[in-house]
Enzyme design. Structure first.
Site, PDB file in Angstrom:
ATOM      1  N   GLY A 166       1.198  -3.673   0.633  1.00  0.00           N
ATOM      2  CA  GLY A 166       2.284  -4.075  -0.263  1.00  0.00           C
ATOM      3  C   GLY A 166       3.398  -4.848   0.413  1.00  0.00           C
ATOM      4  N   SER A 192      -4.577  -6.432  -0.433  1.00  0.00           N
ATOM      5  CA  SER A 192      -5.415  -6.415  -1.637  1.00  0.00           C
ATOM      6  C   SER A 192      -6.562  -7.425  -1.520  1.00  0.00           C
ATOM      7  CB  SER A 192      -4.577  -6.701  -2.893  1.00  0.00           C
ATOM      8  OG  SER A 192      -3.963  -7.960  -2.814  1.00  0.00           O
ATOM      9  N   ASP A 197      -4.849 -16.259  -1.040  1.00  0.00           N
ATOM     10  CA  ASP A 197      -5.074 -15.037  -0.254  1.00  0.00           C
ATOM     11  C   ASP A 197      -6.555 -14.812  -0.004  1.00  0.00           C
ATOM     12  OD1 ASP A 197      -2.487 -15.003  -1.021  1.00  0.00           O
ATOM     13  OD2 ASP A 197      -2.537 -13.073  -2.046  1.00  0.00           O
TER      14      ASP A 197
HETATM   15  P1  ADP Z   1      -0.440  -6.749  -0.581  1.00  0.00           P
HETATM   16  O1  ADP Z   1      -1.689  -7.440  -1.000  1.00  0.00           O
HETATM   17  O2  ADP Z   1       0.702  -7.665  -0.354  1.00  0.00           O
HETATM   18  O3  ADP Z   1      -0.625  -5.823   0.577  1.00  0.00           O
HETATM   19  P2  ADP Z   1      -0.654  -5.666  -3.232  1.00  0.00           P
HETATM   20  O4  ADP Z   1       0.285  -4.884  -4.059  1.00  0.00           O
HETATM   21  O5  ADP Z   1      -1.159  -6.952  -3.739  1.00  0.00           O
HETATM   22  O6  ADP Z   1       0.036  -5.841  -1.794  1.00  0.00           O
HETATM   23  O7  ADP Z   1      -1.958  -4.779  -2.924  1.00  0.00           O
HETATM   24  C1  ADP Z   1      -1.819  -3.509  -2.393  1.00  0.00           C
HETATM   25  C2  ADP Z   1      -2.804  -2.564  -3.084  1.00  0.00           C
HETATM   26  O8  ADP Z   1      -4.146  -2.796  -2.596  1.00  0.00           O
HETATM   27  C3  ADP Z   1      -2.524  -1.109  -2.742  1.00  0.00           C
HETATM   28  O9  ADP Z   1      -1.545  -0.572  -3.614  1.00  0.00           O
HETATM   29  C4  ADP Z   1      -3.885  -0.486  -2.947  1.00  0.00           C
HETATM   30  O10 ADP Z   1      -4.138  -0.250  -4.301  1.00  0.00           O
HETATM   31  C5  ADP Z   1      -4.838  -1.569  -2.461  1.00  0.00           C
HETATM   32  N1  ADP Z   1      -5.113  -1.366  -1.021  1.00  0.00           N
HETATM   33  C6  ADP Z   1      -4.819  -2.210  -0.016  1.00  0.00           C
HETATM   34  N2  ADP Z   1      -5.198  -1.719   1.182  1.00  0.00           N
HETATM   35  C7  ADP Z   1      -5.754  -0.526   0.935  1.00  0.00           C
HETATM   36  C8  ADP Z   1      -6.326   0.489   1.756  1.00  0.00           C
HETATM   37  N3  ADP Z   1      -6.385   0.369   3.089  1.00  0.00           N
HETATM   38  N4  ADP Z   1      -6.812   1.597   1.145  1.00  0.00           N
HETATM   39  C9  ADP Z   1      -6.746   1.726  -0.203  1.00  0.00           C
HETATM   40  N5  ADP Z   1      -6.204   0.807  -1.020  1.00  0.00           N
HETATM   41  C10 ADP Z   1      -5.704  -0.301  -0.478  1.00  0.00           C
HETATM   42 MG    MG Z   2      -1.895  -8.649  -2.751  1.00  0.00          MG
END
Ligand code: ADP
Ligand code: MG
Length: 367
Positions: A100, A106, A150
């Site tokens: 996040g 993501s 991305d």
């Molecule tokens: P970003 O892509 O900038 O890190 P996003 O809000 O787009 O932030 O995506 C983050 C979401 O992706 C998390 O809330 C989760 O649902 C999922 N996610 C990312 N990495 C993991 C992980 N290592 N384990 C489980 N879910 C993950």
């Molecule tokens: Mg993202």
């Protein structure tokens, strides 16, 4: 399976204006172990969250929301939606991308899932298609309107290179950065990005309004701000409301900066790259108004640190990260300067990461 996160070097808020971006893959990423099943079950285990979730291929439900399991589940859905024959699988994954913070954990999760599905089911799917299927999962299944940057960077980056992407045609070129003693420092402001959703949508709307007015008053039919020149923006100043003038001027200039950054890397001119990064930040802060006090403070502290070529906020803004191009040997000094002098102006101590431009998604078959 390993899929990296990404950080955008320059070209912010240009993707939805059909413009140019220049991201690179980070050394941080998601590692996934995947085993094919003979039935329709998808079993997911998020090691970092200590959570598991299972569902059947027949239970996939687009628009289900932002729960963690929907990122991988959405990728299964995207494959099925496009007519691929896929079976269920057991997926166990963990990662080291801060979640996040705008470094695309993501996309890494989606791309790793897409590559796993393709490999397990012996499907011929190239890296671009993996990126598109991943984006479809995020847009349609999770319900987040991200562009293609991305997933593209995570799926097809090359080590030592950034990916120059034309967001209109999806043409792309790998740009060697030729960094010898330099690294990319990523400074996570850890500012709560609660504003970012509404303001992001508003910026998209403002760009659309500006374009409509330009088309109307100038009797043109341009399909995006990508097609507007700097001279046309200045001519439009007389009839564009000030906010729309500033937004569209930023977009037009930022597209130009991406092209100039590519050229500067090609000629090995890091001071030019640094200046373009600084100009990009200034535009994001003053004209596009998506920075915040903390990001400005981090960027400005970096600018005044010896050994830093340039720095800018990266990502949609209102929090997230600053990226700095810095001499590797000077990174500790940058870190200590920020922790000593800037930290008083911040609510939380920032987190620091260092990366070189890494390779995109990699598959390792375990016997
Ligand atoms: P970003 O892509 O900038 O890190 P996003 O809000 O787009 O932030 O995506 C983050 C979401 O992706 C998390 O809330 C989760 O649902 C999922 N996610 C990312 N990495 C993991 C992980 N290592 N384990 C489980 N879910 C993950
Ligand atoms: Mg993202």
């Amino acid at each position: 399976m390993f899929a990296p996160g990404r950080v955008n070097l320059i070209g912010e808020h240009t993707d939805y204006n059909e413009g140019f971006v220049l991201p690179l893959a980070t050394e941080m990423g998601i590692t996934m172990e995947a085993v094919l099943r003979s039935d329709e079950l998808i079993r997911l285990k998020a090691v970092d969250l200590g959570k598991e979730f299972s569902l059947s291929l027949s239970e996939l439900n687009p628009g289900d929301g932002k729960q963690w399991w929907n990122y991988p589940a959405g990728v299964f859905w995207a494959f099925l939606e496009e007519g691929y024959q896929v079976k269920g699988a057991d997926l166990v994954f963990s990662g080291d991308i801060p979640i996040g913070s705008g470094l695309s954990s993501s996309a890494a999760l989606e791309v790793a899932t897409a590559a796993a599905i393709a490999k397990l089911n012996r499907l011929e799917v190239d890296a671009i298609k993996l990126a598109l299927l991943s984006q479809k999962a995020e847009n349609r299944y999770v319900g987040v309107q991200c562009g293609i940057m991305d997933q593209f960077a995570s799926a097809l980056a090359i080590s030592g290179h950034a990916v120059f992407i034309d967001c209109r045609s999806l043409d792309h070129e790998h740009i060697p950065l030729n960094l010898s003693g330099q690294v990319l420092a990523i400074i996570d402001s850890r500012v709560n990005r609660s504003l970012s959703g509404t303001e992001y949508n508003r910026r998209r709307e403002e760009c659309r309004e500006a374009l409509n007015l330009i088309n109307q008053k100038m009797g043109q039919k341009k399909s995006s701000l990508r097609d507007v020149s700097c001279i046309e923006i200045e001519n439009a100043r007389s009839f564009l409301p000030d906010v729309l003038y500033r937004r569209s001027r930023f977009v037009v200039e930022e597209n130009q900066r991406v092209i100039e950054t590519v050229k500067a890397f090609q000629s090995g001119d890091l001071s030019k790259v640094g200046q373009l990064m600084i100009d990009s930040h200034t535009g994001l802060s003053d004209l596009y108004e998506v920075s915040c006090r903390e990001l400005d403070l981090l960027a400005e502290t970096a600018w005044s640190t010896p050994g830093v070529w340039g720095a800018r906020m990266t990502g949609a803004g209102f929090g997230g990260c600053v990226i700095a191009l810095v001499e590797r040997t000077e990174f500790p000094k940058l870190k200590s300067r920020i922790l000593e002098s800037a930290v008083d102006g911040l609510e939380q101590a920032p987190h620091f990461y260092v990366t070189e431009p890494a390779a995109g998604c990699r598959v390792k078959v375990l016997e």
